[in-house]
Design a protein around this motif. Structure first.
Motif, PDB file in Angstrom:
ATOM      1  N   SER A   1       0.819  -1.208   0.000  1.00  0.00           N
ATOM      2  CA  SER A   1       0.000   0.000   0.000  1.00  0.00           C
ATOM      3  C   SER A   1       0.855   1.261   0.000  1.00  0.00           C
ATOM      4  N   ARG A   2       1.891   1.275   0.832  1.00  0.00           N
ATOM      5  CA  ARG A   2       2.745   2.458   0.912  1.00  0.00           C
ATOM      6  C   ARG A   2       3.537   2.667  -0.371  1.00  0.00           C
ATOM      7  N   ILE A   3       3.965   1.585  -1.002  1.00  0.00           N
ATOM      8  CA  ILE A   3       4.687   1.697  -2.271  1.00  0.00           C
ATOM      9  C   ILE A   3       3.772   2.258  -3.347  1.00  0.00           C
ATOM     10  N   ALA A   4       2.536   1.766  -3.395  1.00  0.00           N
ATOM     11  CA  ALA A   4       1.578   2.282  -4.378  1.00  0.00           C
ATOM     12  C   ALA A   4       1.294   3.762  -4.136  1.00  0.00           C
ATOM     13  N   THR A   5       1.189   4.162  -2.877  1.00  0.00           N
ATOM     14  CA  THR A   5       0.951   5.570  -2.551  1.00  0.00           C
ATOM     15  C   THR A   5       2.112   6.445  -3.004  1.00  0.00           C
ATOM     16  N   GLN A   6       3.343   6.008  -2.727  1.00  0.00           N
ATOM     17  CA  GLN A   6       4.505   6.786  -3.133  1.00  0.00           C
ATOM     18  C   GLN A   6       4.610   6.910  -4.651  1.00  0.00           C
ATOM     19  N   ARG A   7       4.305   5.823  -5.355  1.00  0.00           N
ATOM     20  CA  ARG A   7       4.345   5.882  -6.822  1.00  0.00           C
ATOM     21  C   ARG A   7       3.302   6.854  -7.358  1.00  0.00           C
ATOM     22  N   GLY A   8       2.113   6.862  -6.737  1.00  0.00           N
ATOM     23  CA  GLY A   8       1.086   7.815  -7.164  1.00  0.00           C
ATOM     24  C   GLY A   8       1.510   9.247  -6.929  1.00  0.00           C
ATOM     25  N   ILE A   9       2.134   9.509  -5.763  1.00  0.00           N
ATOM     26  CA  ILE A   9       2.608  10.861  -5.466  1.00  0.00           C
ATOM     27  C   ILE A   9       3.654  11.290  -6.482  1.00  0.00           C
ATOM     28  N   ILE A  10       4.582  10.399  -6.782  1.00  0.00           N
ATOM     29  CA  ILE A  10       5.654  10.734  -7.734  1.00  0.00           C
ATOM     30  C   ILE A  10       5.075  11.009  -9.112  1.00  0.00           C
ATOM     31  N   ASP A  11       4.076  10.221  -9.534  1.00  0.00           N
ATOM     32  CA  ASP A  11       3.458  10.459 -10.845  1.00  0.00           C
ATOM     33  C   ASP A  11       2.781  11.839 -10.893  1.00  0.00           C
ATOM     34  N   ARG A  12       2.076  12.213  -9.832  1.00  0.00           N
ATOM     35  CA  ARG A  12       1.419  13.518  -9.809  1.00  0.00           C
ATOM     36  C   ARG A  12       2.429  14.652  -9.774  1.00  0.00           C
ATOM     37  N   LEU A  13       3.502  14.453  -8.995  1.00  0.00           N
ATOM     38  CA  LEU A  13       4.541  15.484  -8.955  1.00  0.00           C
ATOM     39  C   LEU A  13       5.235  15.634 -10.309  1.00  0.00           C
ATOM     40  N   ASN A  14       5.450  14.534 -11.006  1.00  0.00           N
ATOM     41  CA  ASN A  14       6.056  14.611 -12.340  1.00  0.00           C
ATOM     42  C   ASN A  14       5.139  15.341 -13.319  1.00  0.00           C
ATOM     43  N   ALA A  15       3.830  15.116 -13.193  1.00  0.00           N
ATOM     44  CA  ALA A  15       2.885  15.817 -14.059  1.00  0.00           C
ATOM     45  C   ALA A  15       2.909  17.321 -13.778  1.00  0.00           C
ATOM     46  N   MET A  16       2.980  17.667 -12.481  1.00  0.00           N
ATOM     47  CA  MET A  16       3.069  19.083 -12.120  1.00  0.00           C
ATOM     48  C   MET A  16       4.393  19.680 -12.561  1.00  0.00           C
ATOM     49  N   PHE A  17       5.449  18.868 -12.489  1.00  0.00           N
ATOM     50  CA  PHE A  17       6.775  19.342 -12.921  1.00  0.00           C
ATOM     51  C   PHE A  17       6.769  19.673 -14.410  1.00  0.00           C
ATOM     52  N   ALA A  18       6.071  18.867 -15.195  1.00  0.00           N
ATOM     53  CA  ALA A  18       6.014  19.112 -16.639  1.00  0.00           C
ATOM     54  C   ALA A  18       5.244  20.377 -16.962  1.00  0.00           C
ATOM     55  N   GLN A  19       4.327  20.813 -16.069  1.00  0.00           N
ATOM     56  CA  GLN A  19       3.518  21.998 -16.329  1.00  0.00           C
ATOM     57  C   GLN A  19       4.036  23.236 -15.596  1.00  0.00           C
ATOM     58  N   ALA A  20       5.072  23.076 -14.781  1.00  0.00           N
ATOM     59  CA  ALA A  20       5.588  24.222 -14.032  1.00  0.00           C
ATOM     60  C   ALA A  20       6.197  25.251 -14.981  1.00  0.00           C
ATOM     61  N   SER A  21       5.994  26.537 -14.638  1.00  0.00           N
ATOM     62  CA  SER A  21       6.461  27.615 -15.521  1.00  0.00           C
ATOM     63  C   SER A  21       7.471  28.541 -14.867  1.00  0.00           C
ATOM     64  N   THR A  22       7.782  28.319 -13.606  1.00  0.00           N
ATOM     65  CA  THR A  22       8.753  29.173 -12.927  1.00  0.00           C
ATOM     66  C   THR A  22       9.868  28.322 -12.337  1.00  0.00           C
ATOM     67  N   ILE A  23      11.003  28.952 -12.127  1.00  0.00           N
ATOM     68  CA  ILE A  23      12.148  28.244 -11.565  1.00  0.00           C
ATOM     69  C   ILE A  23      11.868  27.817 -10.132  1.00  0.00           C
ATOM     70  N   ALA A  24      11.171  28.648  -9.401  1.00  0.00           N
ATOM     71  CA  ALA A  24      10.869  28.314  -8.000  1.00  0.00           C
ATOM     72  C   ALA A  24      10.012  27.056  -7.916  1.00  0.00           C
ATOM     73  N   ASP A  25       9.007  26.965  -8.782  1.00  0.00           N
ATOM     74  CA  ASP A  25       8.157  25.767  -8.786  1.00  0.00           C
ATOM     75  C   ASP A  25       8.954  24.536  -9.204  1.00  0.00           C
ATOM     76  N   LEU A  26       9.847  24.680 -10.173  1.00  0.00           N
ATOM     77  CA  LEU A  26      10.661  23.549 -10.626  1.00  0.00           C
ATOM     78  C   LEU A  26      11.555  23.038  -9.509  1.00  0.00           C
ATOM     79  N   ILE A  27      12.173  23.968  -8.778  1.00  0.00           N
ATOM     80  CA  ILE A  27      13.065  23.560  -7.687  1.00  0.00           C
ATOM     81  C   ILE A  27      12.267  22.861  -6.586  1.00  0.00           C
ATOM     82  N   THR A  28      11.102  23.429  -6.243  1.00  0.00           N
ATOM     83  CA  THR A  28      10.270  22.833  -5.185  1.00  0.00           C
ATOM     84  C   THR A  28       9.804  21.437  -5.576  1.00  0.00           C
TER      85      THR A  28
END
Length: 286
Positions: A158-185
């Protein structure tokens, strides 16, 4: 222009916080479910499933598979512990297992040597291998312990599946980020969750290895190192007395064999001295 950048940064931070908050809630919910120790709720079965009034407690004839870790120890007294050690390794490897540790000690102080082995045996063939190892000599001690890790395995999944889901969502947000601050965060958050995921996966592999391969500590010793068994009845006392009698005369014969060359040499020297003394007496008498 500054207002637009500040608004974009604020929006990205808000989205990141909301995503992490939702992921944390889902992970907490999964952990609380696992730690409660209760079984999952059974699905509702209607009339279409063919369940009658008399079958209301038997929804399934198959039992849920359990994940169990088996560990044990075994002590065997053998005539040749070193040869028995080699045979034990062969038996375990033939069964699909492996040897994680091996220590052998040469004969000393009248014994025939000894050996310590850490064996990893497939769980489904453990009893078969134990029976084979018992035939290496006299099995003086056999003990096994089991530990049910089904809840731990489910929690890790369960915890592995949760972490993979978080990473997938963060990667999606990373692809849409438009500022350097958001990219670093986002990059920092992805690295942290990736490290957590790798740690959980390592734990999962370790538990899976312990479930698949049982661990057995095997100690092989000679009869000289085994504890003396006290006689419990007349026949065992008679056998012990006869064994002591035979051992005494066997030791006496060994001692005689050791002293015999010295006795022969001493006899020859004594005979030579006696002959010389007699020859001197005869010469003086003549």
């Amino acid at each position: 222009m500054r207002r637009i950048t500040r608004t974009t940064t604020t929006l990205g931070a808000t989205l990141l916080a909301a995503t992490l908050l939702l992921a944390g809630c889902s992970a907490s919910s999964g952990s609380m479910t696992d730690e409660s120790g209760g079984a999952p709720m059974a699905p509702v079965v209607g009339e279409d499933a063919g369940v009658t009034d008399g079958d209301s407690g038997n929804f399934s004839t198959e039992q849920t598979a359990r994940d169990v870790i088996v560990t044990g120890s075994m002590t065997v007294t053998a005539d040749d512990p070193l040869a028995a050690s080699r045979e034990a390794v062969r038996l375990v490897e033939a069964a699909g297992g492996r040897v994680d540790g091996r220590s052998e000690y040469a004969p000393a102080n009248g014994d025939a040597g000894s050996a310590n082995l850490i064996l990893r045996i497939p769980a489904n063939r453990l009893q078969e291998v134990l029976d084979d190892l018992s035939e290496l000599g006299r099995a003086d001690e056999i003990s096994t312990n089991t530990s049910d890790v089904t809840v731990l395995v489910t929690d890790l999944e369960s915890r592995i599946a949760t972490q993979r889901g978080i990473i997938d969502r963060l990667n999606a947000m990373f692809a849409q980020a438009s500022t350097i601050a958001d990219l670093i965060t986002l990059e920092t958050a992805i690295a942290e969750h990736q490290a957590t995921l790798e740690d959980l996966e390592a734990q999962q592999r370790s538990v899976a290895d312990q479930v698949a391969l049982s661990t057995l500590s095997l100690y092989l010793r000679s009869e000289a190192e085994a504890p003396v068994q006290e006689p419990m009845d007349f026949l065992s006392g008679l056998a012990a007395g006869w064994g002591a009698f035979v051992a005494f005369f066997s030791g006496l014969l060994v001692a005689l064999g050791v002293l015999l060359p010295w006795l022969i040499a001493a006899g020859l020297v004594s005979a030579a001295i006696v002959l010389i003394v007699r020859w001197n007496r005869r010469r003086h008498a003549g």
